[in-house]
Write a protein that holds these residues in place. Structure first.
Motif, PDB file in Angstrom:
ATOM      1  N   THR A  45       0.814  -1.223   0.000  1.00 48.68           N
ATOM      2  CA  THR A  45       0.000   0.000   0.000  1.00 48.68           C
ATOM      3  C   THR A  45       0.843   1.266   0.000  1.00 48.68           C
ATOM      4  O   THR A  45       0.286   2.357  -0.115  1.00 48.68           O
ATOM      5  N   LEU A  48      -0.015   3.646  -2.679  1.00 47.42           N
ATOM      6  CA  LEU A  48      -1.237   4.461  -2.616  1.00 47.42           C
ATOM      7  C   LEU A  48      -0.961   5.825  -1.997  1.00 47.42           C
ATOM      8  O   LEU A  48       0.044   6.019  -1.307  1.00 47.42           O
ATOM      9  N   TYR A  52      -5.575   6.907   1.228  1.00 47.15           N
ATOM     10  CA  TYR A  52      -6.068   5.581   0.869  1.00 47.15           C
ATOM     11  C   TYR A  52      -5.286   4.481   1.575  1.00 47.15           C
ATOM     12  O   TYR A  52      -5.844   3.456   1.961  1.00 47.15           O
ATOM     13  N   GLU A  55      -6.703   4.220   5.090  1.00 50.00           N
ATOM     14  CA  GLU A  55      -8.036   3.623   5.082  1.00 50.00           C
ATOM     15  C   GLU A  55      -7.965   2.120   4.788  1.00 50.00           C
ATOM     16  O   GLU A  55      -8.622   1.310   5.445  1.00 50.00           O
ATOM     17  N   PHE A  56      -7.165   1.744   3.819  1.00 48.00           N
ATOM     18  CA  PHE A  56      -6.998   0.336   3.434  1.00 48.00           C
ATOM     19  C   PHE A  56      -6.480  -0.472   4.625  1.00 48.00           C
ATOM     20  O   PHE A  56      -7.025  -1.524   4.976  1.00 48.00           O
ATOM     21  N   TYR A  83     -13.180  -1.523  -2.538  1.00 52.27           N
ATOM     22  CA  TYR A  83     -11.972  -1.079  -3.229  1.00 52.27           C
ATOM     23  C   TYR A  83     -11.963  -1.396  -4.715  1.00 52.27           C
ATOM     24  O   TYR A  83     -11.018  -1.047  -5.419  1.00 52.27           O
ATOM     25  N   ILE A  88     -13.076   4.969  -6.883  1.00 55.74           N
ATOM     26  CA  ILE A  88     -11.776   4.795  -6.217  1.00 55.74           C
ATOM     27  C   ILE A  88     -10.712   4.455  -7.248  1.00 55.74           C
ATOM     28  O   ILE A  88      -9.618   5.011  -7.242  1.00 55.74           O
ATOM     29  N   GLU A  92      -7.278   6.466  -7.827  1.00 55.15           N
ATOM     30  CA  GLU A  92      -6.125   5.805  -7.208  1.00 55.15           C
ATOM     31  C   GLU A  92      -5.617   4.721  -8.153  1.00 55.15           C
ATOM     32  O   GLU A  92      -6.075   3.582  -8.130  1.00 55.15           O
ATOM     33  N   MET A  95      -4.588   1.141  -6.911  1.00 51.18           N
ATOM     34  CA  MET A  95      -5.484   0.387  -6.035  1.00 51.18           C
ATOM     35  C   MET A  95      -5.627  -1.062  -6.493  1.00 51.18           C
ATOM     36  O   MET A  95      -5.658  -1.979  -5.668  1.00 51.18           O
TER      37      MET A  95
END
Length: 142
Positions: A45, A48, A52, A55-56, A83, A88, A92, A95
């Motif tokens: 991640t 990202l 994000y 949050e992920f 996701y 999103i 992103e 993602m």
């Protein structure tokens, strides 16, 4: 032989550990150390945006609290839906990479036992063992 018959093993995702456990204890449930799971996802991640990524990772931590396989599977589906949302994905670009890593690595039958209900009443990590191993390595292998 009616000797030691552990119900669970706890480790990282190393195949050698899983293979050895299955060979010696074919009935054992292999649980994944949540710290190792989290760190693997956290590395991915980093692709990202910070918002994000936070949050992920927060959602992954919430998934780890599932008390049953049924709940775990339902929450995983909601996570994937969240996701996979086009809004999103448009905002992103990486993602899909993170989501695919999460799904392919951490929701398959071999490595999915990283949530609380996979081994109720047992720890979700192997930190104690790893710190003991580190102490021996630092103090006894000079």
């Amino acid at each position: 032989d009616e000797g030691l018959r552990p119900l669970y093993s706890m480790s990282d995702a190393a195949e050698s550990i899983g293979n050895a456990c299955r060979e010696v204890f074919p009935e054992i449930v292999r649980c994944m150390c949540f710290v190792h799971v989290y760190r693997s996802i956290e590395k991915k991640t980093n692709l990202l945006s910070k918002a994000y990524q936070n949050e992920f990772l927060k959602d992954v931590s919430q998934i780890s609290k599932a008390w049953s396989f049924n709940t775990f599977n339902k929450v995983i589906q909601l996570f994937i839906e969240k996701y996979s949302d086009n809004a999103i994905l448009e905002n992103e670009a990486n993602m899909n990479i993170c989501l695919n890593h999460f799904v392919n690595e951490w929701t398959n039958d071999r490595l999915c036992n990283w949530f609380r209900g996979a081994a109720e009443g047992h720890p979700m990590n192997n930190n104690n063992l790893e710190s003991t191993n580190r102490w021996f390595k630092e103090n006894c292998t000079k």
